[in-house]
Enzyme design. Structure first.
Site, PDB file in Angstrom:
ATOM      1  N   LYS A 272       0.854  -1.199   0.000  1.00 34.15           N
ATOM      2  CA  LYS A 272       0.000   0.000   0.000  1.00 34.15           C
ATOM      3  C   LYS A 272       0.882   1.239   0.000  1.00 34.15           C
ATOM      4  O   LYS A 272       1.758   1.379   0.849  1.00 34.15           O
ATOM      5  CB  LYS A 272      -0.922  -0.008   1.226  1.00 34.15           C
ATOM      6  CG  LYS A 272      -1.725   1.290   1.406  1.00 34.15           C
ATOM      7  CD  LYS A 272      -2.730   1.224   2.555  1.00 34.15           C
ATOM      8  CE  LYS A 272      -3.318   2.597   2.881  1.00 34.15           C
ATOM      9  NZ  LYS A 272      -4.282   2.575   4.007  1.00 34.15           N
ATOM     10  N   ASP A 277      -2.611  10.103   3.973  1.00 32.85           N
ATOM     11  CA  ASP A 277      -4.030   9.729   4.033  1.00 32.85           C
ATOM     12  C   ASP A 277      -4.773  10.709   4.942  1.00 32.85           C
ATOM     13  O   ASP A 277      -4.775  10.568   6.158  1.00 32.85           O
ATOM     14  CB  ASP A 277      -4.140   8.290   4.569  1.00 32.85           C
ATOM     15  CG  ASP A 277      -5.602   7.866   4.755  1.00 32.85           C
ATOM     16  OD1 ASP A 277      -6.501   8.550   4.229  1.00 32.85           O
ATOM     17  OD2 ASP A 277      -5.815   6.825   5.413  1.00 32.85           O
ATOM     18  N   LYS A 284     -10.128  12.635   8.474  1.00 24.91           N
ATOM     19  CA  LYS A 284      -9.770  12.167   9.809  1.00 24.91           C
ATOM     20  C   LYS A 284      -9.895  13.337  10.776  1.00 24.91           C
ATOM     21  O   LYS A 284      -9.264  14.368  10.567  1.00 24.91           O
ATOM     22  CB  LYS A 284      -8.343  11.613   9.823  1.00 24.91           C
ATOM     23  CG  LYS A 284      -8.193  10.316   9.049  1.00 24.91           C
ATOM     24  CD  LYS A 284      -6.806   9.739   9.179  1.00 24.91           C
ATOM     25  CE  LYS A 284      -6.648   8.495   8.304  1.00 24.91           C
ATOM     26  NZ  LYS A 284      -7.438   7.337   8.778  1.00 24.91           N
ATOM     27  N   ASP A 296       1.457   5.999   5.927  1.00 22.97           N
ATOM     28  CA  ASP A 296       0.500   5.127   5.239  1.00 22.97           C
ATOM     29  C   ASP A 296       1.064   4.511   3.956  1.00 22.97           C
ATOM     30  O   ASP A 296       0.343   3.861   3.204  1.00 22.97           O
ATOM     31  CB  ASP A 296      -0.795   5.905   4.959  1.00 22.97           C
ATOM     32  CG  ASP A 296      -2.026   5.028   5.025  1.00 22.97           C
ATOM     33  OD1 ASP A 296      -1.927   3.909   5.559  1.00 22.97           O
ATOM     34  OD2 ASP A 296      -3.088   5.458   4.524  1.00 22.97           O
ATOM     35  N   ASP A 355     -12.293   7.223   3.568  1.00 15.03           N
ATOM     36  CA  ASP A 355     -11.108   6.927   4.377  1.00 15.03           C
ATOM     37  C   ASP A 355     -10.700   5.454   4.276  1.00 15.03           C
ATOM     38  O   ASP A 355      -9.643   5.064   4.762  1.00 15.03           O
ATOM     39  CB  ASP A 355     -11.363   7.329   5.842  1.00 15.03           C
ATOM     40  CG  ASP A 355     -10.076   7.472   6.641  1.00 15.03           C
ATOM     41  OD1 ASP A 355      -8.988   7.441   6.026  1.00 15.03           O
ATOM     42  OD2 ASP A 355     -10.173   7.609   7.871  1.00 15.03           O
ATOM     43  N   GLU A 357      -9.462   4.001   1.783  1.00 12.23           N
ATOM     44  CA  GLU A 357      -8.885   4.216   0.454  1.00 12.23           C
ATOM     45  C   GLU A 357      -7.837   3.176   0.099  1.00 12.23           C
ATOM     46  O   GLU A 357      -7.643   2.855  -1.063  1.00 12.23           O
ATOM     47  CB  GLU A 357      -8.290   5.625   0.380  1.00 12.23           C
ATOM     48  CG  GLU A 357      -6.870   5.776   0.941  1.00 12.23           C
ATOM     49  CD  GLU A 357      -6.738   5.451   2.418  1.00 12.23           C
ATOM     50  OE1 GLU A 357      -7.750   5.562   3.142  1.00 12.23           O
ATOM     51  OE2 GLU A 357      -5.633   5.069   2.859  1.00 12.23           O
ATOM     52  N   ARG A 359      -7.673  -0.020   0.466  1.00  7.95           N
ATOM     53  CA  ARG A 359      -8.210  -1.217  -0.201  1.00  7.95           C
ATOM     54  C   ARG A 359      -8.578  -0.920  -1.650  1.00  7.95           C
ATOM     55  O   ARG A 359      -8.533  -1.791  -2.511  1.00  7.95           O
ATOM     56  CB  ARG A 359      -9.384  -1.774   0.602  1.00  7.95           C
ATOM     57  CG  ARG A 359     -10.533  -0.838   0.740  1.00  7.95           C
ATOM     58  CD  ARG A 359     -11.504  -1.232   1.853  1.00  7.95           C
ATOM     59  NE  ARG A 359     -10.985  -0.917   3.188  1.00  7.95           N
ATOM     60  CZ  ARG A 359     -11.635  -1.160   4.327  1.00  7.95           C
ATOM     61  NH1 ARG A 359     -12.825  -1.747   4.306  1.00  7.95           N
ATOM     62  NH2 ARG A 359     -11.112  -0.839   5.479  1.00  7.95           N
TER      63      ARG A 359
END
Ligand code: BES
Ligand code: MN
Ligand code: ZN
Length: 510
Positions: A272, A277, A284, A296, A355, A357, A359
């Site tokens: 990933k 993020d 968030k 992230d 959020d 994201e 996946r």
């Protein structure tokens, strides 16, 4: 740091510091390691035995004793190992780091390290101790003004000699172990530095540049797909996430092939790669967690770190390193909650939470990986806060429908000391992702959040054996612990390398 291997004796001329491991002897008695006992008798008039007694040092794990002495050995550190029968490679790494931290506080530059006699494989012992030395010594001064970096953040020990009894009889194996440790540590340090660097430095373009540099240095094939090329491949899920960013998305594909002969297996490692993020429009709201979201891309960092290590170690395996790199931002171009995206396998996704994201980016990366015709796919992702709630900050969650992969990865993690714990892919929970308008939603209920995330990923792998590691917890640590220093850990690199080397060994026993 320079690492050397040598046969004992303890000193060969002048030496700044010697350190030894000391096992506890049971019934409260503590025997000095024999090499120290004889020095103590001859040179130090029993001073070491006396100090050890006075301080109540019993060789327990996490304990140590440091002394100032006369003669060739000016400084001595004894590091507790606990019961030698119960010793693990990871406990040995931690003890090694503990001893080197002591050596650092004694301002030693050059260290002799006497390895203990244990039931563990001696070649593995050399590798583990060397890994711990290199990893504990790593300091990251890139973002400090040079004076500040020097004063609070440099490691004293410059040179460590591992004393290996019987070195001469098995020199090539020990040298190979040392080389593995050096490459694995270098890969881990690359991953640490990628994760530690903020989002204004490690952008998707910077990740792509890192991949290009690795390709150039190690002769890997590199393919970087931009926005249009990803569009042509139908990567609607990845590009949906990328929409709000002012920075161009970069789909990174590095390939390593053995120089000669057929590979014994073909593997894909997918990471990933969210360089930041924010959560997107489902922003968030917790200021502490949003400020950590430069981490992230920890999966991408592990994959690139492993690429570096493996390209240097040259296994007889074909390897694909894949990262769909972008940021999750907000702007007038951002995906709206409720938008429907179509991934490159034609599956449609209702984005009920922007959020979730990671996946979405991984969906297209997994489809891409499977099209390469590999024998197995492993992805690493800082995917869910739920996994951190379940397993804490030191353990990654392992998800796979494949028993063989589960065993191989558990074995690799046992060797690396990076902790993983298998969690279930409970198929029934996929219902939580059912959508009225699309094939699936990207998030389900709060409960079991790391399981539904893994089940989501599973929709994008058709038939290739696949495993997913949720590494949201262990990519970062707030405190010095063992061979990790506070900050980015480089988690995953050594497990990936052990896994690949293990696959190679299993396919072609030599
Ligand atoms: N990158 C985060 C996961 C994360 C959380 C990593 C904490 C490291 C520490 C991921 O993209 C995310 O935001 N996940 C959401 C999923 C939720 C919206 C279903 C989460 O875990 O809250
Ligand atoms: Mn997120
Ligand atoms: Zn994320």
């Amino acid at each position: 740091m320079q690492l050397h291997l040598s046969e004992p004796p303890l000193t060969q001329g002048e030496c700044a510091l010697v350190y030894c491991f000391a096992a506890s002897g049971g019934n409260g008695r503590f025997p000095l390691p024999p090499e120290i006992a004889s020095w103590d008798e001859k040179v130090w008039s029993g001073l070491v035995a006396e100090t050890v007694q006075e301080q109540g040092f019993q060789g327990k794990p996490n304990s140590s004793v440091a002394l100032r002495l006369t003669g060739e050995i000016r400084k001595l550190v004894l590091v507790g190992l606990g019961d030698p029968a119960a010793l693990t490679l990871e406990a040995l790494r931690r003890a090694t780091a503990n001893g080197l931290r002591q050596a650092h506080s004694l301002k030693a530059k050059q260290v002799m390290l006497s390895l203990p006699e244990t039931g563990l494989d001696r070649v593995r012992v050399v590798q583990a101790v060397a890994e711990a030395c290199l990893l504990v010594a790593h300091r990251d001064n890139r973002f400090k003004s040079s004076a500040k970096g020097e004063e609070e953040n440099s490691f004293s020990v410059q040179e460590v000699t591992l004393l290996v009894p019987g070195l001469a009889q098995d020199r090539p194996n020990y040298e190979a172990a040392l080389q593995r440790a050096i490459e694995m540590a270098a890969g881990t340090i690359l991953a640490r530095e990628l994760v530690a660097a903020p989002a204004n430095i490690v952008t998707p373009l910077a990740l792509a540049d890192t991949a290009r540099q690795l390709a150039q240095e190690y002769g890997l094939e590199v393919e970087i797909l931009g926005q249009e090329e990803c569009e042509a491949l139908g990567m609607g899920a990845f590009l949906g996430v990328a929409k709000a960013s002012d920075l161009p998305p970069q789909f990174i594909h590095l390939t390593y092939k053995p120089a000669q002969g057929d590979p014994v297996t073909k593997l894909a490692l997918v990471g990933k790669g969210l360089t930041f993020d924010s959560g997107g429009l489902n922003i968030k709201t917790d200021s502490r967690s949003i400020a950590m979201m430069k981490t992230d891309m920890g999966g991408a960092a592990a994959v690139l770190g492993a690429a570096r290590a493996l390209a240097a170690l040259k296994p007889q395996v074909e390897l694909h390193f894949i990262v769909a790199a972008t940021e999750n931002m907000i702007s007038g171009h951002a995906i709206h909650p409720g938008d429907i995206l179509t991934a490159s396998n034609q599956k449609t996704i209702e984005v009920n939470n922007t959020d979730a994201e990671g996946r979405l980016t991984l969906a297209d990366a997994l489809v891409f990986a499977e099209k390469l015709g590999v024998d197995a796919i492993l992805d690493l992702a800082t995917l869910t806060g739920a996994c951190v709630i379940a397993l804490g900050e030191e353990i990654a969650g392992l998800f796979t429908p494949d028993e063989t992969l589960a065993q191989e990865l558990q074995q690799a993690a046992n060797l690396s000391g990076e902790k993983i714990w298998r969690l279930p892919l409970e198929e029934g929970y996929f219902e939580g992702l059912s959508s009225i308008v699309a094939d699936m939603k990207n998030t389900g209920p709060r409960s079991g959040g790391s399981i539904t995330a893994a089940l989501f990923l599973k929709q994008f792998v058709e038939k290739t054996p696949w495993a997913h590691l949720d590494i949201a917890g262990p990519v970062w640590t707030e405190k010095d612990a063992g061979y990790n220093n506070k900050g980015a850990t480089g988690y995953g690199v050594r497990t990936l390398v052990e896994w690949v080397l293990g696959r190679q060994a299993a396919a072609a026993p030599s």
